[in-house]
Every structure is written in structure tokens, then in C-alpha cells.
Design a protein around this motif. Structure first.
Motif, PDB file in Angstrom:
ATOM      1  N   ARG A 197       2.802   0.843   1.530  1.00  0.00           N
ATOM      2  CA  ARG A 197       3.961   1.402   2.197  1.00  0.00           C
ATOM      3  C   ARG A 197       5.283   1.110   1.488  1.00  0.00           C
ATOM      4  O   ARG A 197       6.192   1.919   1.515  1.00  0.00           O
ATOM      5  N   TYR A 198       5.396  -0.067   0.846  1.00  0.00           N
ATOM      6  CA  TYR A 198       6.733  -0.470   0.424  1.00  0.00           C
ATOM      7  C   TYR A 198       6.764  -1.312  -0.855  1.00  0.00           C
ATOM      8  O   TYR A 198       7.561  -1.033  -1.749  1.00  0.00           O
ATOM      9  N   MET A 199       5.903  -2.317  -0.945  1.00  0.00           N
ATOM     10  CA  MET A 199       6.050  -3.315  -1.997  1.00  0.00           C
ATOM     11  C   MET A 199       5.872  -2.746  -3.404  1.00  0.00           C
ATOM     12  O   MET A 199       6.490  -3.226  -4.354  1.00  0.00           O
ATOM     13  N   GLY A 200       5.037  -1.714  -3.545  1.00  0.00           N
ATOM     14  CA  GLY A 200       4.847  -1.114  -4.859  1.00  0.00           C
ATOM     15  C   GLY A 200       6.106  -0.507  -5.433  1.00  0.00           C
ATOM     16  O   GLY A 200       6.236  -0.368  -6.655  1.00  0.00           O
ATOM     17  N   GLY A 201       7.064  -0.165  -4.569  1.00  0.00           N
ATOM     18  CA  GLY A 201       8.304   0.441  -5.035  1.00  0.00           C
ATOM     19  C   GLY A 201       9.415  -0.546  -5.306  1.00  0.00           C
ATOM     20  O   GLY A 201      10.438  -0.180  -5.895  1.00  0.00           O
ATOM     21  N   VAL A 202       9.235  -1.797  -4.892  1.00  0.00           N
ATOM     22  CA  VAL A 202      10.309  -2.782  -5.073  1.00  0.00           C
ATOM     23  C   VAL A 202       9.903  -3.960  -5.954  1.00  0.00           C
ATOM     24  O   VAL A 202      10.761  -4.713  -6.402  1.00  0.00           O
ATOM     25  N   GLU A 203       8.595  -4.128  -6.206  1.00  0.00           N
ATOM     26  CA  GLU A 203       8.120  -5.206  -7.068  1.00  0.00           C
ATOM     27  C   GLU A 203       7.279  -4.609  -8.185  1.00  0.00           C
ATOM     28  O   GLU A 203       6.534  -3.649  -7.974  1.00  0.00           O
ATOM     29  N   GLU A 204       7.357  -5.193  -9.364  1.00  0.00           N
ATOM     30  CA  GLU A 204       6.649  -4.666 -10.527  1.00  0.00           C
ATOM     31  C   GLU A 204       5.176  -5.088 -10.512  1.00  0.00           C
ATOM     32  O   GLU A 204       4.845  -6.222 -10.177  1.00  0.00           O
ATOM     33  N   GLY A 205       4.299  -4.162 -10.864  1.00  0.00           N
ATOM     34  CA  GLY A 205       2.894  -4.479 -11.064  1.00  0.00           C
ATOM     35  C   GLY A 205       2.080  -4.684  -9.806  1.00  0.00           C
ATOM     36  O   GLY A 205       1.017  -5.310  -9.847  1.00  0.00           O
ATOM     37  N   VAL A 206       2.529  -4.157  -8.674  1.00  0.00           N
ATOM     38  CA  VAL A 206       1.805  -4.345  -7.416  1.00  0.00           C
ATOM     39  C   VAL A 206       0.654  -3.343  -7.320  1.00  0.00           C
ATOM     40  O   VAL A 206       0.866  -2.130  -7.344  1.00  0.00           O
ATOM     41  N   THR A 207      -0.574  -3.852  -7.195  1.00  0.00           N
ATOM     42  CA  THR A 207      -1.728  -2.981  -6.969  1.00  0.00           C
ATOM     43  C   THR A 207      -2.457  -3.345  -5.675  1.00  0.00           C
ATOM     44  O   THR A 207      -3.435  -2.690  -5.322  1.00  0.00           O
ATOM     45  N   VAL A 208      -1.995  -4.388  -4.975  1.00  0.00           N
ATOM     46  CA  VAL A 208      -2.619  -4.744  -3.696  1.00  0.00           C
ATOM     47  C   VAL A 208      -1.995  -3.913  -2.579  1.00  0.00           C
ATOM     48  O   VAL A 208      -0.795  -3.616  -2.614  1.00  0.00           O
ATOM     49  N   PRO A 209      -2.770  -3.498  -1.575  1.00  0.00           N
ATOM     50  CA  PRO A 209      -2.185  -2.836  -0.415  1.00  0.00           C
ATOM     51  C   PRO A 209      -1.226  -3.801   0.288  1.00  0.00           C
ATOM     52  O   PRO A 209      -1.446  -5.013   0.269  1.00  0.00           O
ATOM     53  N   ASP A 210      -0.181  -3.259   0.919  1.00  0.00           N
ATOM     54  CA  ASP A 210       0.741  -4.154   1.626  1.00  0.00           C
ATOM     55  C   ASP A 210       0.611  -4.076   3.142  1.00  0.00           C
ATOM     56  O   ASP A 210       1.297  -4.800   3.863  1.00  0.00           O
ATOM     57  N   VAL A 211      -0.279  -3.213   3.641  1.00  0.00           N
ATOM     58  CA  VAL A 211      -0.631  -3.187   5.068  1.00  0.00           C
ATOM     59  C   VAL A 211      -2.123  -2.898   5.185  1.00  0.00           C
ATOM     60  O   VAL A 211      -2.720  -2.267   4.308  1.00  0.00           O
ATOM     61  N   GLY A 212      -2.718  -3.359   6.280  1.00  0.00           N
ATOM     62  CA  GLY A 212      -4.127  -3.076   6.496  1.00  0.00           C
ATOM     63  C   GLY A 212      -4.584  -3.478   7.886  1.00  0.00           C
ATOM     64  O   GLY A 212      -4.047  -4.421   8.475  1.00  0.00           O
ATOM     65  N   THR A 213      -5.542  -2.742   8.409  1.00  0.00           N
ATOM     66  CA  THR A 213      -6.176  -3.070   9.674  1.00  0.00           C
ATOM     67  C   THR A 213      -7.686  -2.918   9.517  1.00  0.00           C
ATOM     68  O   THR A 213      -8.154  -1.930   8.946  1.00  0.00           O
ATOM     69  N   VAL A 214      -8.414  -3.907  10.018  1.00  0.00           N
ATOM     70  CA  VAL A 214      -9.872  -3.912   9.885  1.00  0.00           C
ATOM     71  C   VAL A 214     -10.495  -4.052  11.266  1.00  0.00           C
ATOM     72  O   VAL A 214     -10.150  -4.960  12.024  1.00  0.00           O
TER      73      VAL A 214
END
Length: 322
Positions: A197-214
Motif C-alpha cells: 500500500r505505501y512503503m514501496g513508494g517511500v523506502e528503497e528496495g522494499v519487496t515485502v508486503p506492508d499489509v496482510g490478513t490471514v
């Protein structure tokens, strides 16, 4: 008998364990393993008689160790455990056990062949609140559970890459999965939805999801959901709420809140779960009695399998049976 202990990893967890161990009678922290000799020496100089090493093999050749604490990032597992297995040296390993299912399964085979004493760092199992929750649940029917781990993204580069950490559900939220297993029961199926949702656009090299529900189905018939985010700047919290026929049990870092028929009873954690975890492991090394260890490597593998299954479900969009 003084136990000689080595520490693999000189980050926060490694040094926390070293400091707690050094205060115990009959324990001597004598070796530190790091990714560089400089880091290892810097850690070792804080403990009398300790030495630093940049190779697990040199450390084990140079020091006669009774046990090793493995406190390394998820991607760094494998060589250390293999070296300890070769020499039949017991170990306590911090979670998670790796970034995939294959490596921990291979390590477990070696542990079972050697009948090696192991412990895994699921310290929530040692909380006073967890003990009380398990007591209360013997007299109640668990209906469902809601778990959560909400926070911000850790500042280390390996954490934000899937190949480095396995993602938040594997690296952090594993504690809540394990707490669910320990209090409510085994998981039989998972279905996960992740988002970026957000972290990939503000931090470099992010490949982990930043939200999730299981969503999880449990063997006994109860159901659960566990959600996480690593994108909020404030308001971080983690815990597990267990809904029963008599009310709600809210488990968290500080203890347990029991809400029953309008009554609210709080049970604060009085003891340090890390210290209890250490006592159980060290007692096992001295006596061979593993009954105090609440999470062996084999048990931790089952928690790890749930978190890896969640990653697989999120990738494929399909439920995964365990």
C-alpha cells in the motif's frame, strides 16, 4: 559445572541474551560470531575472557562450547546449525528459522538423528499471562481468535526484502501464530491476502508486503484471523484476543486481560519470559531434562510452516492445507 556459551549474531537479540546469560551463576559467555572480525571483537570485549570470530568453524575449533545461541537474520540460517549438528552442540535459535520451509525441515532431520537438545525463541510462551490463559481455556470453549502485529518497518535493509526476512508474517507475526498454536491448537488450513500500500513508494528496495490478513482454520474447529502492517508510524501493538463461550481473553506483552460477564480482570506479567526461556534451556543442558522447554526446534518448525503457507497462499490466491 560452569557452562561455556557462544553467541552467533551480535545484533540486539544476541547482545540481549549475552547480557542476561552473563549475570547467571555457572554461566560464562566465551565466544561471539559476527559477519566481520571487527564486529565480533567489539562484542567480545564487553565480556571478560570472551573472543570474537568471523567463522563458526573457527569459533568451534577454538572454544569448547556447551551451547550456542543463534541470533541471526532469517536469511543467515543454515551453516551455523549444520556446524553445531556436526559437533552435537545444543542450541537455542531465535525466530524465524529461515525464509523457506526446506532448510528448517533439513535441519530438523539432523536434530532428530542426533537427539540434540534445542530451544526456539518464542518467548511469549513463557509469559505469566500465557500461563493463566491456558489455565482458563481448559474450562472454556474457544470460538475464534483475532491476532495482530501492527507497527512500522524496521530500519535494516535485509528486513524489507522477501529473500532477506520472508516478510512481516514470517519475521514478526510468527510470534502471534505461535501463541495461537500454544493456546488454542494446531492450524489445518490458511488463506492469506497481502498488499503493498505505501512503503514501496517511500523506502528503497522494499519487496515485502506492508499489509496482510490471514484466515486460519484450526484442527479443533475454531477459526482465527491474524493481521499485520509495517506501514504505520505510530500506534504499534501486538497481541492475540481469544473469544470463548465465557468472554474474551486479551493476551499481549504486558499480560492478560480476562473479560467475563462484564467483569474485567488483569493479570500482569511479573517475570521476565526471556529469563525463564534461558533457565529452561540451561537446565536441559545440565540435566538432559527438556520438560521445561516450551518450544523445541521441532515445535518451532510447525509454527514456521504456518507462516510459509500464508506466504504461499498470498502468492497463489488459494487456500493452503497443512
Amino acid at each position: 559445572m560452569t557452562l561455556q556459551i557462544g553467541i552467533a549474531g551480535t545484533g540486539w537479540f544476541g547482545m540481549m541474551h549475552a547480557e542476561k546469560l552473563a549475570k547467571l551463576a555457572g554461566i560464562k559467555v566465551t565466544a561471539f560470531l559476527a559477519t566481520s572480525q571487527q564486529k565480533a571483537d567489539a562484542a567480545a570485549q564487553r565480556f571478560e575472557g570472551a573472543r570474537g570470530y568471523d567463522s563458526i568453524h573457527r569459533m568451534l575449533d577454538d572454544r569448547k562450547l556447551d551451547a550456542v545461541y543463534i541470533c541471526v537474520p532469517p536469511f543467515a540460517h543454515g551453516e551455523i546449525e549444520s556446524a553445531l549438528l556436526e559437533r552435537s552442540i545444543p542450541f537455542l535459535v531465535e525466530k524465524p528459522l529461515g525464509v523457506d520451509e526446506q532448510l528448517p525441515s533439513e535441519i530438523l532431520k539432523g536434530i532428530e538423528e542426533k537427539k540434540l537438545i534445542t530451544s526456539a525463541g518464542y518467548h511469549f510462551r513463557y509469559m505469566d499471562g500465557t500461563d493463566r490463559a491456558r489455565e482458563l481455556l481448559r474450562e472454556r470453549t474457544t470460538l475464534m481468535a483475532l491476532g495482530y502485529w501492527m507497527g512500522s518497518m524496521p530500519g535494516v535493509s535485509w528486513w524489507r526484502k522477501m529473500e532477506g526476512s520472508g516478510g512481516q508474517f514470517v519475521e514478526q507475526t510468527t510470534h502471534i501464530v505461535d501463541l495461537l498454536r500454544y493456546t488454542v491448537g494446531e492450524v489445518s488450513e490458511v488463506y492469506a491476502a497481502y498488499g503493498n500500500r505505501y512503503m514501496g513508494g517511500v523506502e528503497e528496495g522494499v519487496t515485502v508486503p506492508d499489509v496482510g490478513t490471514v484466515t486460519l482454520k484450526l484442527v479443533g474447529g475454531a477459526v482465527a484471523t491474524i493481521s499485520n502492517t509495517c506501514a504505520i508510524p505510530a500506534g504499534d501493538r501486538s497481541g492475540l484476543h481469544i473469544y470463548t463461550n465465557k468472554g474474551v481473553l486479551e493476551l499481549g506483552h504486558s499480560g492478560l486481560i480476562d473479560i467475563e460477564a462484564g467483569r474485567r480482570t488483569e493479570y500482569a506479567n511479573q517475570t521476565d519470559p526471556y529469563e525463564l526461556e534461558n533457565e529452561a534451556f540451561l537446565h536441559a543442558i545440565r540435566t538432559g531434562d527438556v520438560s521445561r522447554i516450551r518450544s523445541s526446534y521441532a515445535d518451532a518448525v510447525r509454527t514456521h510452516q504456518v507462516t510459509i503457507a500464508a506466504n504461499e497462499s498470498a502468492r497463489t490466491g488459494l487456500p493452503v492445507k497443512l
